[in-house]
Design an enzyme around this catalytic site. Structure first.
Site, PDB file in Angstrom:
ATOM      1  N   TYR A   1      15.014  30.291   8.052  1.00  0.00           N
ATOM      2  CA  TYR A   1      13.832  31.030   8.491  1.00  0.00           C
ATOM      3  C   TYR A   1      13.813  31.208  10.014  1.00  0.00           C
ATOM      4  O   TYR A   1      14.230  30.327  10.766  1.00  0.00           O
ATOM      5  CB  TYR A   1      12.563  30.268   8.101  1.00  0.00           C
TER       6      TYR A   1
ATOM      7  N   LYS B   1       0.844  -1.201   0.000  1.00  0.00           N
ATOM      8  CA  LYS B   1       0.000   0.000   0.000  1.00  0.00           C
ATOM      9  C   LYS B   1       0.883   1.256   0.000  1.00  0.00           C
ATOM     10  O   LYS B   1       2.079   1.185   0.295  1.00  0.00           O
ATOM     11  CB  LYS B   1      -0.908  -0.021   1.239  1.00  0.00           C
TER      12      LYS B   1
HETATM   13  C1  LIG Z   1      -0.348  -1.571   6.939  1.00  0.00           C
HETATM   14  C2  LIG Z   1      -0.886  -2.887   7.333  1.00  0.00           C
HETATM   15  C3  LIG Z   1      -0.024  -4.002   7.449  1.00  0.00           C
HETATM   16  C4  LIG Z   1       1.481  -3.883   7.391  1.00  0.00           C
HETATM   17  O1  LIG Z   1       1.949  -3.379   8.638  1.00  0.00           O
HETATM   18  P1  LIG Z   1       3.503  -3.238   8.982  1.00  0.00           P
HETATM   19  O2  LIG Z   1       3.508  -2.815  10.410  1.00  0.00           O
HETATM   20  O3  LIG Z   1       4.037  -2.156   8.089  1.00  0.00           O
HETATM   21  O4  LIG Z   1       4.155  -4.534   8.743  1.00  0.00           O
HETATM   22  C5  LIG Z   1      -0.605  -5.239   7.661  1.00  0.00           C
HETATM   23  N1  LIG Z   1      -1.943  -5.366   7.784  1.00  0.00           N
HETATM   24  C6  LIG Z   1      -2.789  -4.328   7.721  1.00  0.00           C
HETATM   25  C7  LIG Z   1      -4.250  -4.548   7.893  1.00  0.00           C
HETATM   26  C8  LIG Z   1      -2.292  -3.047   7.515  1.00  0.00           C
HETATM   27  O5  LIG Z   1      -3.132  -2.000   7.485  1.00  0.00           O
END
Ligand SMILES: *Cc1c(COP(=O)(O)O)cnc(C)c1O
Length: 345
Positions: free
Chosen positions: A242, A34
């Site tokens: 800044y 993702k």
């Molecule tokens: C993002 C996510 C993962 C992966 O999690 P990590 O901590 O990055 O390994 C797995 N399952 C679900 C449902 C997620 O939303």
């Protein structure tokens, strides 16, 4: 250097982490790609992992699934964690995506469109997405995966982990023969009874440790570097950047580096952030601005065109995140679109 700011992605290291996670968990790894594989590039990462044997991937959004299907072609299973939102079933089916259904409304939406392969998420305590165990659906045609997600997997001492594991085991027993997916990155390291049938890691594939700190079982994958645009001597008493965010107490040599918050160098990198330049870890001083940040390279041999590393093998991702008051997940997904992704391996 090809571009002022570059995210170098070591695909061999990605594969090494994939293998390490398989070995530790003892079950097949279903990569989570993702958010464009946490900013590293979902197509490049998933294609390589598919070539190494990964058959099932997870994304969050339908649109991410559509892009990934185009990149991977037919074959691998792609689950969409958002599930089947209203009006979305047609797109899911068109791209051969499998929604992870979270609610009765999503079930109805998917069924009305003809159903087909899909997953179900059981909420075992995170109160985010999914059916409460007592409200989980009866087994149905097409259901091929049941999952749940840990709330505290990065903390092995947290008693909620075992409670969620037991709740998941009980809930999943309603679906004999259905693949049970439970552990994210942290969960894989909690022990064999967290494995079930398949794991779902993200961050550990991409170089973050399972407990939010560097772990020598996980290799760095992503390296964010930026070019030094200018080097200047700042006299005592003058300020940098800044709002006079840094005032030189003594004469300093300051490198202006071509990465700012638009590139993923969060403003919170200052005042505790470090960059690796001239062979040493150097303080990031003053306010980070949109396009550049200032690095104190006093006493070091640093010239225009040299690379400064914001994270990578010399400044590990989890340490960089801690220095910025955040977590590796946010640091990686903050790397901006104008940073060139370069793949090796
Ligand atoms: C993002 C996510 C993962 C992966 O999690 P990590 O901590 O990055 O390994 C797995 N399952 C679900 C449902 C997620 O939303």
């Amino acid at each position: 250097m090809s571009a002022p700011a570059t995210l170098n992605v070591d695909l061999d290291a990605l594969v090494a982490n994939f293998r390490a996670l398989e070995a530790v968990g003892g079950v097949p790894v279903h990569p989570v790609v993702k958010a464009d594989a946490y900013g590293l590039g979902a197509e490049a990462c998933a294609r390589r992992l598919a070539a190494e044997g990964a058959r099932t991937f997870f994304v969050a959004r339908t649109s991410e699934g559509e892009h990934l299907r185009t990149g991977l072609g037919a074959g691998p299973a792609i689950y969409v964690l958002d599930g089947c939102l209203a009006g979305r079933a047609g797109r899911l089916r068109e791209a051969d995506l499998r929604p992870v259904l979270n609610t009765d409304a999503q079930m109805a939406e998917w069924r009305a469109a003809g159903g087909g392969a899909c997953g179900v998420q059981i909420d075992t305590g995170m109160n985010r997405l999914g059916f409460r165990p007592e409200a989980a659906p009866e087994p149905f045609e097409g259901l091929d995966l049941v999952l749940s997600h840990l709330a505290c997997a990065d903390d092995p001492a947290e008693p909620m982990n075992a409670r969620q594991r037991d709740a998941f085991a009980a809930a999943a027993a309603r679906y004999p023969g259905t693949v049970r997916s439970f552990a994210n990155s942290g969960g894989i390291f909690l022990g064999g009874d967290y494995g079930f049938d398949a794991s779902r890691p993200g961050i550990c594939l991409y170089g973050g440790g399972p407990e939010g700190r560097p772990d020598d079982r996980i290799r760095p994958v992503a390296t964010l570097t930026a070019e030094v645009l200018q080097v200047r001597d700042v006299p005592a008493g003058e300020s940098v950047g800044y709002s006079r965010g840094f005032v030189a107490a003594a004469p300093r040599r300051i490198a202006t580096v071509a990465a700012g918050y638009a590139d993923g160098v969060l403003r919170s990198y200052s005042p505790r952030g470090l960059a690796f330049a001239g062979g040493a870890l150097c303080p990031i001083v003053g306010r980070v601005s949109m396009d550049v940040c200032a690095v104190d390279v006093t006493g070091l041999d640093v010239a225009v065109g040299d690379a400064a590393e914001l994270f990578g093998p010399n400044r590990l991702l989890d340490d960089a995140a801690a220095g910025a008051g955040t977590v590796a997940w946010e640091l990686l997904t903050s790397v901006g679109p104008r940073v060139t992704r370069v793949y090796a391996g």
